[in-house]
Design an enzyme around this catalytic site. Structure first.
Site, mmCIF file in Angstrom:
data_model
loop_
_atom_site.group_PDB
_atom_site.id
_atom_site.type_symbol
_atom_site.label_atom_id
_atom_site.label_comp_id
_atom_site.label_asym_id
_atom_site.label_seq_id
_atom_site.Cartn_x
_atom_site.Cartn_y
_atom_site.Cartn_z
ATOM 1 N N GLY A 37 0.834 -1.195 0.000
ATOM 2 C CA GLY A 37 0.000 0.000 0.000
ATOM 3 C C GLY A 37 0.872 1.250 0.000
ATOM 4 N N ILE A 83 1.593 3.843 2.510
ATOM 5 C CA ILE A 83 2.575 4.088 3.580
ATOM 6 C C ILE A 83 3.491 2.870 3.741
ATOM 7 C CG2 ILE A 83 2.880 4.685 6.019
ATOM 8 C CD1 ILE A 83 0.031 5.946 5.878
ATOM 9 N N ASP A 122 -3.529 -12.981 3.916
ATOM 10 C CA ASP A 122 -4.553 -12.188 4.590
ATOM 11 C C ASP A 122 -4.218 -12.075 6.081
ATOM 12 O OD1 ASP A 122 -6.888 -11.181 5.637
ATOM 13 O OD2 ASP A 122 -8.207 -12.625 4.638
ATOM 14 N N THR A 129 -4.497 5.892 13.508
ATOM 15 C CA THR A 129 -4.785 7.175 12.855
ATOM 16 C C THR A 129 -5.336 8.217 13.841
ATOM 17 O OG1 THR A 129 -6.393 8.184 11.326
ATOM 18 C CG2 THR A 129 -6.972 6.058 12.192
ATOM 19 N N ASP A 130 -5.127 9.487 13.512
ATOM 20 C CA ASP A 130 -5.702 10.573 14.323
ATOM 21 C C ASP A 130 -7.231 10.580 14.251
ATOM 22 O OD1 ASP A 130 -6.020 11.524 11.711
ATOM 23 O OD2 ASP A 130 -5.046 13.461 12.077
ATOM 24 N N GLU A 131 -7.787 9.840 13.274
ATOM 25 C CA GLU A 131 -9.246 9.869 13.098
ATOM 26 C C GLU A 131 -9.979 9.197 14.252
ATOM 27 O OE1 GLU A 131 -10.719 9.187 9.219
ATOM 28 O OE2 GLU A 131 -8.860 9.823 8.278
ATOM 29 N N TYR A 139 -14.836 3.684 9.112
ATOM 30 C CA TYR A 139 -13.377 3.454 9.040
ATOM 31 C C TYR A 139 -12.740 3.749 10.395
ATOM 32 C CZ TYR A 139 -8.477 4.779 8.459
ATOM 33 O OH TYR A 139 -7.118 4.906 8.631
ATOM 34 N N LYS A 195 -10.784 1.349 13.169
ATOM 35 C CA LYS A 195 -9.409 1.567 13.628
ATOM 36 C C LYS A 195 -9.387 1.714 15.151
ATOM 37 C CE LYS A 195 -6.086 2.013 11.499
ATOM 38 N NZ LYS A 195 -5.091 0.991 11.022
ATOM 39 N N ASN A 247 -9.425 22.208 3.544
ATOM 40 C CA ASN A 247 -9.383 21.531 2.237
ATOM 41 C C ASN A 247 -9.340 22.546 1.098
ATOM 42 O OD1 ASN A 247 -9.408 19.021 3.436
ATOM 43 N ND2 ASN A 247 -11.646 18.856 3.390
ATOM 44 N N HIS A 268 -19.111 13.983 8.100
ATOM 45 C CA HIS A 268 -17.757 14.480 7.803
ATOM 46 C C HIS A 268 -17.124 15.165 9.014
ATOM 47 C CE1 HIS A 268 -15.299 16.812 4.524
ATOM 48 N NE2 HIS A 268 -14.527 16.157 5.379
HETATM 49 P P1 NAD Z 1 -3.526 1.659 1.643
HETATM 50 O O1 NAD Z 1 -4.996 1.499 1.471
HETATM 51 O O2 NAD Z 1 -2.734 2.418 0.634
HETATM 52 O O3 NAD Z 1 -2.847 0.203 1.731
HETATM 53 C C1 NAD Z 1 -3.380 -0.835 2.496
HETATM 54 C C2 NAD Z 1 -2.597 -2.100 2.163
HETATM 55 O O4 NAD Z 1 -3.100 -3.171 2.994
HETATM 56 C C3 NAD Z 1 -2.752 -2.561 0.711
HETATM 57 O O5 NAD Z 1 -1.497 -2.939 0.180
HETATM 58 C C4 NAD Z 1 -3.691 -3.764 0.808
HETATM 59 O O6 NAD Z 1 -3.475 -4.732 -0.211
HETATM 60 C C5 NAD Z 1 -3.318 -4.303 2.180
HETATM 61 N N1 NAD Z 1 -4.411 -5.087 2.791
HETATM 62 C C6 NAD Z 1 -5.718 -4.729 2.906
HETATM 63 N N2 NAD Z 1 -6.406 -5.707 3.526
HETATM 64 C C7 NAD Z 1 -5.505 -6.693 3.816
HETATM 65 C C8 NAD Z 1 -5.610 -7.949 4.474
HETATM 66 N N3 NAD Z 1 -6.793 -8.385 4.932
HETATM 67 N N4 NAD Z 1 -4.485 -8.676 4.618
HETATM 68 C C9 NAD Z 1 -3.283 -8.245 4.145
HETATM 69 N N5 NAD Z 1 -3.147 -7.073 3.506
HETATM 70 C C10 NAD Z 1 -4.239 -6.303 3.347
HETATM 71 O O7 NAD Z 1 -3.324 2.251 3.097
HETATM 72 P P2 NAD Z 1 -2.328 3.382 3.639
HETATM 73 O O8 NAD Z 1 -2.897 4.704 3.341
HETATM 74 O O9 NAD Z 1 -0.947 3.058 3.223
HETATM 75 O O10 NAD Z 1 -2.472 3.147 5.207
HETATM 76 C C11 NAD Z 1 -1.664 2.202 5.889
HETATM 77 C C12 NAD Z 1 -2.025 2.209 7.359
HETATM 78 O O11 NAD Z 1 -1.822 3.500 7.899
HETATM 79 C C13 NAD Z 1 -3.481 1.840 7.638
HETATM 80 O O12 NAD Z 1 -3.518 1.022 8.782
HETATM 81 C C14 NAD Z 1 -4.145 3.177 7.892
HETATM 82 O O13 NAD Z 1 -5.255 3.028 8.743
HETATM 83 C C15 NAD Z 1 -3.008 3.959 8.531
HETATM 84 N N6 NAD Z 1 -3.048 5.426 8.352
HETATM 85 C C16 NAD Z 1 -3.169 5.964 7.095
HETATM 86 C C17 NAD Z 1 -3.170 7.354 6.951
HETATM 87 C C18 NAD Z 1 -3.274 8.017 5.591
HETATM 88 O O14 NAD Z 1 -3.404 9.236 5.508
HETATM 89 N N7 NAD Z 1 -3.206 7.283 4.493
HETATM 90 C C19 NAD Z 1 -3.047 8.172 8.075
HETATM 91 C C20 NAD Z 1 -2.916 7.581 9.334
HETATM 92 C C21 NAD Z 1 -2.920 6.203 9.450
HETATM 93 P P1 TYD Z 2 -9.496 11.819 2.619
HETATM 94 O O1 TYD Z 2 -8.299 11.894 1.740
HETATM 95 O O2 TYD Z 2 -10.589 10.883 2.270
HETATM 96 O O3 TYD Z 2 -8.936 11.512 4.076
HETATM 97 P P2 TYD Z 2 -9.722 11.496 5.510
HETATM 98 O O4 TYD Z 2 -11.169 11.492 5.287
HETATM 99 O O5 TYD Z 2 -9.253 10.182 6.002
HETATM 100 O O6 TYD Z 2 -9.224 12.682 6.240
HETATM 101 O O7 TYD Z 2 -10.122 13.250 2.773
HETATM 102 C C1 TYD Z 2 -9.359 14.332 3.263
HETATM 103 C C2 TYD Z 2 -10.281 15.543 3.331
HETATM 104 O O8 TYD Z 2 -10.705 15.885 2.002
HETATM 105 C C3 TYD Z 2 -11.558 15.253 4.110
HETATM 106 O O9 TYD Z 2 -11.933 16.435 4.833
HETATM 107 C C4 TYD Z 2 -12.579 14.950 3.036
HETATM 108 C C5 TYD Z 2 -12.139 15.826 1.876
HETATM 109 N N1 TYD Z 2 -12.443 15.292 0.530
HETATM 110 C C6 TYD Z 2 -13.087 16.090 -0.416
HETATM 111 O O10 TYD Z 2 -13.415 17.261 -0.158
HETATM 112 N N2 TYD Z 2 -13.356 15.552 -1.648
HETATM 113 C C7 TYD Z 2 -13.015 14.277 -1.962
HETATM 114 O O11 TYD Z 2 -13.299 13.832 -3.110
HETATM 115 C C8 TYD Z 2 -12.341 13.470 -0.988
HETATM 116 C C9 TYD Z 2 -11.946 12.052 -1.284
HETATM 117 C C10 TYD Z 2 -12.074 14.019 0.250
#
Ligand code: NAD
Ligand code: TYD
Length: 347
Positions: free
Chosen positions: A11, A13, A60, A125-127, A150, A154, A249, A276
């Site tokens: 994925g 990160i 998985d 996550t901060d969410e 979501y 988490k 945003n 939201h």
């Molecule tokens: P992503 O959606 O890009 O990647 C998720 C990865 O997990 C993918 O490679 C997918 O194939 C794999 N996956 C999904 N289900 C699976 C399963 N059942 N078994 C094995 N692999 C599986 O996610 P990301 O944005 O890289 O986020 C990674 C982590 O960081 C997550 O736990 C997310 O909650 C957390 N996080 C993300 C953000 C962000 O802004 N993206 C911020 C804070 C925390």
């Molecule tokens: P997102 O990238 O989905 O992350 P998160 O909801 O986990 O913070 O969204 C970031 C912010 O952008 C959130 O306030 C929702 C807004 N957003 C839009 O305005 N339009 C969009 O199409 C998407 C996907 C998000």
């Protein structure tokens, strides 16, 4: 470190973390357990494919046998990132979120115990704190008030991990990261969605009034924060990892348009995401103090480099934006863009 296991390494990160760990631990093998869901893309780690210290296992995290197979060779740590990660998809269908983020995390916790792995870093996550009203910031002991499926899934993972620590002494450390951006992010999250849509001259669907606030952190900073928790995090503790870049945003959207030289007329204010969260904001003093973690990438510089990456890697996202992605896009944005007025139909 001899052997590190990352879940979800294909994925966004996870792929940066795998690269970071291979470089930071030159003696270690890094094993990546990933199911390759729609969000997992082996291309994200194409540069590691020939590295003899990198190993990929398709499996998985909710399957104990897959974890047993991966952990058989021992591990100095598991870094658990595998998750369903997109809020809008969780609103359409929470099922996969409960399975992977709750049951999957519980399965990882039990496997870590079974194989006596000395450390587990759970990437959260901060969410989980929900919307935080100005001018407050959520510290690690703030109540968990997740506002969508979501973040609820988490938060459930976090609570299971802390309960596991209490019940079994499981050596788990939790990081709670803020909104992350950078290369290889799946173009459903707002930043890569808007960058790629703007590149293609398509509408940018901004939810609600565009006033929601997120704290943006570059993915390399996030990977360093997770690595700092691996090295210095204390089992049973939670660490907030933030970017220190709070933006509405609308501010973020305007920055993108300025960078790409695209007109504001591309922006469409569309009907809001239900439930939201208005603002995410964390107090990150503990990670600074106890992990020595500071984000390094200034937002403007990180955004400029990210915009350049998406411009130079058009083939990567054009491939991603096909097939099932188009169905998702229609389901999520079709009605919203039509509701935003006649010009909104230009996609
Ligand atoms: P992503 O959606 O890009 O990647 C998720 C990865 O997990 C993918 O490679 C997918 O194939 C794999 N996956 C999904 N289900 C699976 C399963 N059942 N078994 C094995 N692999 C599986 O996610 P990301 O944005 O890289 O986020 C990674 C982590 O960081 C997550 O736990 C997310 O909650 C957390 N996080 C993300 C953000 C962000 O802004 N993206 C911020 C804070 C925390
Ligand atoms: P997102 O990238 O989905 O992350 P998160 O909801 O986990 O913070 O969204 C970031 C912010 O952008 C959130 O306030 C929702 C807004 N957003 C839009 O305005 N339009 C969009 O199409 C998407 C996907 C998000």
């Amino acid at each position: 470190m001899r052997r590190l296991v990352v879940t979800g390494g294909c994925g966004f990160i996870g792929s940066h973390l795998v690269r970071h760990l291979l470089a930071a631990h030159p003696q270690a093998e890094v094993v990546n357990l990933d199911l390759l869901t729609y969000a997992g893309n082996p291309e994200n780690l194409a540069d590691c494919a020939g590295n003899p210290r990198y190993k990929f296992v398709r499996g998985d995290v909710a399957d104990p046998a897959a974890l047993d197979q991966t952990l058989e060779g021992g591990a100095d740590a598991v870094l658990h990132l595998a998750a369903e990660s997109h809020v809008d998809r969780s609103i359409h269908d929470p099922g996969p979120f409960l399975r992977t983020n709750v049951l999957g995390t519980e399965t990882v916790l039990r496997a870590v115990l079974r194989h006596a792995v000395p450390k587990l870093v759970l990437v959260s996550t901060d969410e989980v704190y929900g919307s935080v009203p100005e001018p407050a910031r959520a510290a690690e002991d703030a109540p968990l008030r997740p506002g969508n499926p979501y973040s609820a899934s988490k938060a459930a993972g976090d609570l299971l991990a802390l309960a596991h620590r209490n019940t079994h002494g499981t050596p788990v450390v939790i990081t709670r990261g803020s909104n992350t951006y950078g290369p290889f992010q799946f173009p459903e999250k707002v930043l890569p969605l808007f960058l790629t849509n703007a590149e293609a001259g398509q509408s940018l669907p901004l939810y609600g009034d565009g006033g929601n606030v997120r704290d943006w952190m570059h993915v390399e900073d996030h990977a360093r924060g997770i690595a700092a928790a691996l090295e210095r995090g204390r089992p049973g503790e939670v660490y907030n990892i933030g970017g220190g870049n709070e933006r509405t945003n609308l501010e973020m959207t305007r920055a993108i348009l300025r960078l790409l030289g695209k007109p504001e007329s591309l922006v469409r204010l569309v009907p809001d995401r239900p439930g939201h969260d208005r603002r995410y904001a964390m107090d990150t003093a503990k990670a600074r103090r106890d992990l020595g973690f500071e984000p390094r990438v200034p937002f403007e510089k990180g955004l400029e480099e990210t915009a350049r990456w998406y411009r130079e890697n058009r083939a990567w996202w054009e491939r991603v934006k096909t097939g099932a992605y188009r169905d998702y896009y229609e389901k999520q944005y079709g009605d919203r863009l039509r509701a935003a007025g006649p010009t909104a139909a230009r996609r």
